[in-house]
Scaffold this active site. Structure first.
Site, PDB file in Angstrom:
ATOM      1  N   ASP A  39       1.811  -5.835   7.463  1.00  0.00           N
ATOM      2  CA  ASP A  39       3.219  -5.809   7.890  1.00  0.00           C
ATOM      3  C   ASP A  39       4.079  -6.773   7.063  1.00  0.00           C
ATOM      4  O   ASP A  39       4.794  -7.616   7.613  1.00  0.00           O
ATOM      5  CB  ASP A  39       3.341  -6.200   9.366  1.00  0.00           C
ATOM      6  N   GLU A 230       7.701   3.286  14.293  1.00  0.00           N
ATOM      7  CA  GLU A 230       7.777   1.821  14.338  1.00  0.00           C
ATOM      8  C   GLU A 230       8.373   1.315  13.028  1.00  0.00           C
ATOM      9  O   GLU A 230       8.868   2.077  12.221  1.00  0.00           O
ATOM     10  CB  GLU A 230       6.386   1.230  14.551  1.00  0.00           C
ATOM     11  N   ASN A 297      -0.913   3.199  10.124  1.00  0.00           N
ATOM     12  CA  ASN A 297       0.513   2.924  10.233  1.00  0.00           C
ATOM     13  C   ASN A 297       1.056   2.490   8.863  1.00  0.00           C
ATOM     14  O   ASN A 297       0.325   1.975   8.020  1.00  0.00           O
ATOM     15  CB  ASN A 297       0.798   1.883  11.312  1.00  0.00           C
TER      16      ASN A 297
END
Length: 490
Positions: A39, A230, A297
Site C-alpha cells: 500500500d 478500495e 488487491n
C-alpha cells in the site's frame, strides 16, 4: 590506516557462495528487498521521495510454510527514501499502532498516507493510516521519518463521524495539499451488498482543519464511483483534480466492456474541485496479475518528481521469488504516462524506472542505502530509533556470501585512493568491495575485527582506482557485525 595481508583477505572469499538475488542486478523493482511493504504512498520533500508502506509481516506455520496474509497482525509502517528512485535509504519501521505504537488505542496500521505543512514557521509531517476497516488515525512528527506521536489520542475519523457509519470499509486514506494551502482527506471503500457492486457509494471526502489533525466539516460522499473496491488516491495535475481507486472484483465481462476498464484496475475520475463532483476519466494501471502472474488487491499512489510522473504500487513478485505464496506484498515504481496534462497509462515492470541522478560515493553514505541486497537485515540504531521504530538504521544479519549494492555511483574524473567503513562488531570477518557485481573488479578488502560493539571507522587503501559511473557491491564473510556508513576518499 589499518595494515593487512591482501592474500589473507582473498583467501577468505575463495569459493564463497554468493547469496541469491531476488531481483536481477539491472532490476529496480521491488524497491525494497530486506522486508515487505504494501500500500505505498509517496511524499516528495526537499529533493527526496519518501515511501510509506503497510508493514506486511509474514507468518509461518510449524512446518515453515507461509500462512495466508490476514493483515490482522500489522501495526507498523515501513519508510524508505531516495533522491534518485533507485538507491533507497531504509529509515525503519514506524511503530504506529497497538500497545507498542504511537496510536495505542488502535489495533492496526494499514495503508498510510503522508503530507507536510509549514505551521508557525516550521515544517510538520502528518501520517494518516487506517485502524483496520473502522477508522483513520493521524500521527505527527518534526521529520518525515519521525519519531511520530499521536496528537489527538484517538481516531480522526471513526464510525461515529457523520456520514461514515455506513461506509463498509472506513480505511485507505489519501491526502491532498492544494495550492491555496487547504488540505483534503479521502477515505472509504467496500461493497455493501452484491446489488450495489456497480455503485457502492462508500467513498468519502472531507476538508481538513488548518492544523491537519482535525476536520473542517463533515465527510461527504463522492458520487458515482463505479465499481469501487478500495484504495483512494488524489492528485492535482494542471487545474484538474484526479481521484483514483481500485475497481472491485464483481465486474462481469459485459460490465468491463461497457465501462472500459477491468476488475482490480486503477481508475481515475476528474473534477474542477477537490470535493467534486467527479466524472469518470480513464484507467491507469491494470491489476499486477496482468504483468506478473499473481494478483490481489491493487493499491497505488501517483506522484511527480523532478518533472516526471510516476506510479507506485504493490505486487507479489518478491514472495514469488522467495518461493512461498501468502499474499505478502512489496512495492514497485513505474513511469506514469501523462497525455494532454492528464494521467494516461502505466505498465508494471520488474525493470522499474531510470535512475534520475547519480550517487556521490565521496559523501558519507548510510549502509542502509541500497538498490539491491541479499542475506542481510536492517535494524534500528540509537535510542530514539529503537524506541520509535524509525530513524537511524544499520545493516545487520550478515553471513558468509550476503551482500548489498548501490547503483550508479559517479566517481567522476577524481582519483580515490581509500575507502572508509564505519562498523561495530561482536565478531570478525571481512568485506569485499567490488565494481558492478559481487565478483567484479575488486577495489578493496576490508577486515572486520571484534570491537566489543563499539564503533570503528577503518580506512583501507584501494587496490584499483575507479573512474566514471559504476555499481558498487559490498560482499561479506563472517558474522556478528553491523555496517553503519561508507565513503570513498580522494
Amino acid at each position: 590506516m589499518q595494515v593487512f595481508e591482501t592474500q589473507t583477505m582473498e583467501e577468505m572469499f575463495e569459493g564463497l557462495k554468493i547469496s541469491p538475488a531476488y531481483k536481477k542486478y539491472s532490476e529496480h523493482n521491488p524497491v525494497m528487498i530486506q522486508r515487505y511493504g504494501a500500500d505505498p504512498y509517496a511524499l516528495v520533500y526537499e529533493g527526496r521521495v519518501y515511501l510509506y508502506m503497510t508493514g506486511d509481516d509474514p507468518v509461518f506455520d510449524e512446518k515453515g510454510d507461509a500462512k495466508e496474509n490476514t493483515y490482522s497482525n500489522i501495526n507498523t509502517i515501513n519508510v524508505v527514501s531516495s533522491e534518485d528512485l533507485v538507491n533507497w535509504t531504509d529509515h525503519g519501521t514506524i511503530y504506529a499502532a497497538s500497545v507498542t505504537g504511537a496510536a495505542k488505542w488502535g489495533a492496526n496500521s494499514w495503508a498510510p498516507a503522508a503530507a507536510y505543512k509549514n505551521i508557525d514557521g516550521k515544517d510538520k509531517f502528518f501520517l494518516y493510516f487506517a485502524n483496520n476497516g473502522n477508522g483513520i488515525a493521524v500521527l505527527t512528527a518534526d521529520s518525515p521519518v519521525g519519531p511520530f506521536t499521536d496528537p489527538i489520542n484517538g481516531p480522526l475519523i471513526s464510525r461515529e463521524t457523520p456520514n461514515c457509519a455506513e461506509v463498509t470499509w472506513l480505511f485507505d486514506p489519501a491526502v491532498l495539499m492544494d495550492d491555496d494551502g487547504n488540505a483534503y482527506l479521502y477515505v472509504g471503500g467496500g461493497v455493501p451488498s452484491p446489488e450495489k457492486a456497480s455503485n457502492p457509494g462508500t467513498a468519502r471526502v472531507v476538508k481538513l482543519g488548518e492544523d491537519m489533525i482535525s476536520l473542517d466539516g463533515d465527510p461527504l460522499p463522492i458520487e458515482n464511483v463505479a465499481y469501487l473496491f478500495e484504495d483512494s488516491g488524489i492528485n492535482k495535475i494542471g487545474d484538474k483534480y484526479y481521484y483514483s481507486y481500485c475497481s472491485n472484483f464483481s465486474m462481469t465481462p459485459e460490465a468491463e466492456k461497457e465501462r472500459g476498464f477491468e476488475q482490480g484496475e486503477i481508475i481515475t475520475l476528474v473534477s474542477d474541485s477537490p470535493m467534486g463532483p467527479f466524472e469518470h476519466f480513464s484507467p491507469v494501471l491494470k491489476n499486477p496479475e496482468v504483468f506478473f502472474g499473481l494478483g490481489g488487491n491493487n493499491h497505488h499512489c501517483m506522484f511527480e518528481f523532478k518533472d516526471q510522473w510516476y506510479i507506485t504500487y504493490h505486487s507479489r513478485i518478491l514472495e514469488k521469488e522467495k518461493g512461498y505464496l501468502g499474499g505478502y506484498r512489496s512495492t514497485n515504481i513505474d513511469v506514469l504516462e501523462i497525455k494532454d496534462n492528464a494521467p494516461a497509462v502505466s505498465k508494471g515492470t520488474k525493470t522499474g524506472v531510470k535512475q534520475v541522478s547519480y550517487l556521490n560515493p565521496y559523501d558519507e553514505v548510510s549502509a542502509v542505502t541500497m538498490s539491491n541486497s541479499s542475506g542481510i537485515d536492517t535494524v534500528q540504531y540509537g535510542e530514539e530509533a529503537i524506541k520509535c521504530g524509525s530513524g537511524d538504521m544499520v545493516v545487520t544479519g550478515i553471513s558468509d556470501g550476503s551482500w548489498i549494492s548501490v547503483t550508479g555511483a559517479d566517481f567522476g574524473n577524481s582519483d580515490p585512493f581509500e575507502i572508509s567503513l564505519k562498523y561495530k562488531s561482536r565478531g570478525t570477518g571481512a568485506v569485499r568491495v567490488s565494481l558492478d557485481s559481487p565478483e567484479g573488479d575488486v577495489l578493496a578488502y576490508i577486515p572486520i575485527e571484534d570491537t566489543d560493539n563499539e564503533i570503528e571507522d577503518t580506512f583501507v587503501a584501494l587496490e584499483k582506482r575507479p573512474g566514471g559511473v559504476h555499481d558498487i557491491f559490498f560482499t561479506f564473510v563472517g558474522k556478528d557485525y553491523d555496517l553503519i556508513t561508507w565513503r570513498f576518499i580522494k
